[in-house]
Design an enzyme around this catalytic site. Structure first.
Site, mmCIF file in Angstrom:
data_model
loop_
_atom_site.group_PDB
_atom_site.id
_atom_site.type_symbol
_atom_site.label_atom_id
_atom_site.label_comp_id
_atom_site.label_asym_id
_atom_site.label_seq_id
_atom_site.Cartn_x
_atom_site.Cartn_y
_atom_site.Cartn_z
ATOM 1 N N HIS A 15 5.514 -2.403 1.563
ATOM 2 C CA HIS A 15 6.370 -2.159 0.395
ATOM 3 C C HIS A 15 6.308 -0.706 -0.081
ATOM 4 O O HIS A 15 7.208 -0.245 -0.768
ATOM 5 C CB HIS A 15 6.066 -3.143 -0.752
ATOM 6 C CG HIS A 15 4.851 -2.849 -1.558
ATOM 7 N ND1 HIS A 15 3.631 -3.440 -1.308
ATOM 8 C CD2 HIS A 15 4.668 -2.032 -2.621
ATOM 9 C CE1 HIS A 15 2.746 -2.997 -2.195
ATOM 10 N NE2 HIS A 15 3.348 -2.143 -3.003
ATOM 11 N N ASP A 46 2.580 -7.381 4.550
ATOM 12 C CA ASP A 46 2.680 -6.209 3.675
ATOM 13 C C ASP A 46 1.785 -5.071 4.179
ATOM 14 O O ASP A 46 1.064 -4.429 3.415
ATOM 15 C CB ASP A 46 2.364 -6.540 2.216
ATOM 16 C CG ASP A 46 2.909 -5.469 1.261
ATOM 17 O OD1 ASP A 46 3.730 -4.637 1.706
ATOM 18 O OD2 ASP A 46 2.502 -5.452 0.094
ATOM 19 N N GLY A 136 0.080 1.721 -7.980
ATOM 20 C CA GLY A 136 -0.320 2.986 -7.369
ATOM 21 C C GLY A 136 -1.512 2.814 -6.444
ATOM 22 O O GLY A 136 -1.761 3.634 -5.573
ATOM 23 N N ASN A 137 -2.273 1.721 -6.621
ATOM 24 C CA ASN A 137 -3.378 1.427 -5.709
ATOM 25 C C ASN A 137 -2.873 0.792 -4.407
ATOM 26 O O ASN A 137 -3.640 0.623 -3.470
ATOM 27 C CB ASN A 137 -4.386 0.460 -6.341
ATOM 28 C CG ASN A 137 -5.424 1.157 -7.176
ATOM 29 O OD1 ASN A 137 -5.331 1.136 -8.407
ATOM 30 N ND2 ASN A 137 -6.402 1.773 -6.550
ATOM 31 N N SER A 138 -1.594 0.454 -4.352
ATOM 32 C CA SER A 138 -1.036 -0.180 -3.163
ATOM 33 C C SER A 138 -1.329 0.654 -1.926
ATOM 34 O O SER A 138 -1.170 1.867 -1.925
ATOM 35 C CB SER A 138 0.480 -0.343 -3.299
ATOM 36 O OG SER A 138 0.785 -1.282 -4.278
#
Length: 185
Positions: A15, A46, A136-138
């Site tokens: 994503h 993902d 934002g940690n993705s």
């Protein structure tokens, strides 16, 4: 995060890069590098694996991947790394809350209004943990006590009640799916 410092392969979330025509990788030092292309990509997991454009940065550090076959226990300590919508690198320590399937999380997401990746051919297992991750940690790694990657942080569940926001839990795609994508590539 880097998984192969000789090939310049990095892992992030699907994503994060979905729909992008070009992707830059920014390291903690602030240095940015362009990626050359996609090695593997999976929306249901993902996870995306990208190759950095050569010449590769000197002294590129890679993280070791856990085997993917180990059992992840409820209560195990984990560390989540990332950049939660700030320019600063962060680490958060927590514990595994449970292992959950996509189907279980989809049912719960109706209650908590939390989007998840679509179901794939197999019901994907997710690591639910309480190490505080934020938008934002993705794409950041989830590490075990030996600092091996056991997952890729992908979602955070928050509750909005009475005008406030309460952190509930984070989700990480299991490292076994990185291994699955590497075998396919």
């Amino acid at each position: 995060f880097v998984i192969d410092n000789k090939k310049g392969w990095i892992v992030t979330n699907h994503h994060v890069i979905a729909g992008a025509t070009s992707v830059k990788v920014k390291f903690k030092s602030g240095t940015e590098y362009v990626t050359e292309g996609m090695i593997a990509d999976s929306e249901p997991f993902d996870i995306a694996i990208l190759k950095m454009h050569e010449p590769l940065p000197p002294n590129l550090l890679q993280l070791d991947l856990a085997s993917g076959n180990e059992r992840i226990y409820t209560g195990s300590e984990v560390t989540a790394l990332g950049n939660p919508n700030t320019p600063e690198f962060s680490a958060a320590v927590g514990k595994v809350s449970r292992m959950a399937t996509s189907e279980e999380l989809i049912q719960e997401s109706i209650q908590w209004n939390m989007p998840l990746p679509p179901r794939g051919e197999d019901d994907v297992m997710w690591i639910q943990h309480d190490a505080k991750i934020y938008p934002g940690n993705s794409g950041g790694p989830l590490l075990n006590k030996d600092y091996d990657v056991i997952g890729v942080n992908t979602r955070v569940s928050i509750s909005r009640q009475g005008g406030g926001i309460t952190y509930m839990y984070g989700l990480a795609s299991r490292v076994q799916y990185i291994h699955t994508l590497l075998k396919r590539s």
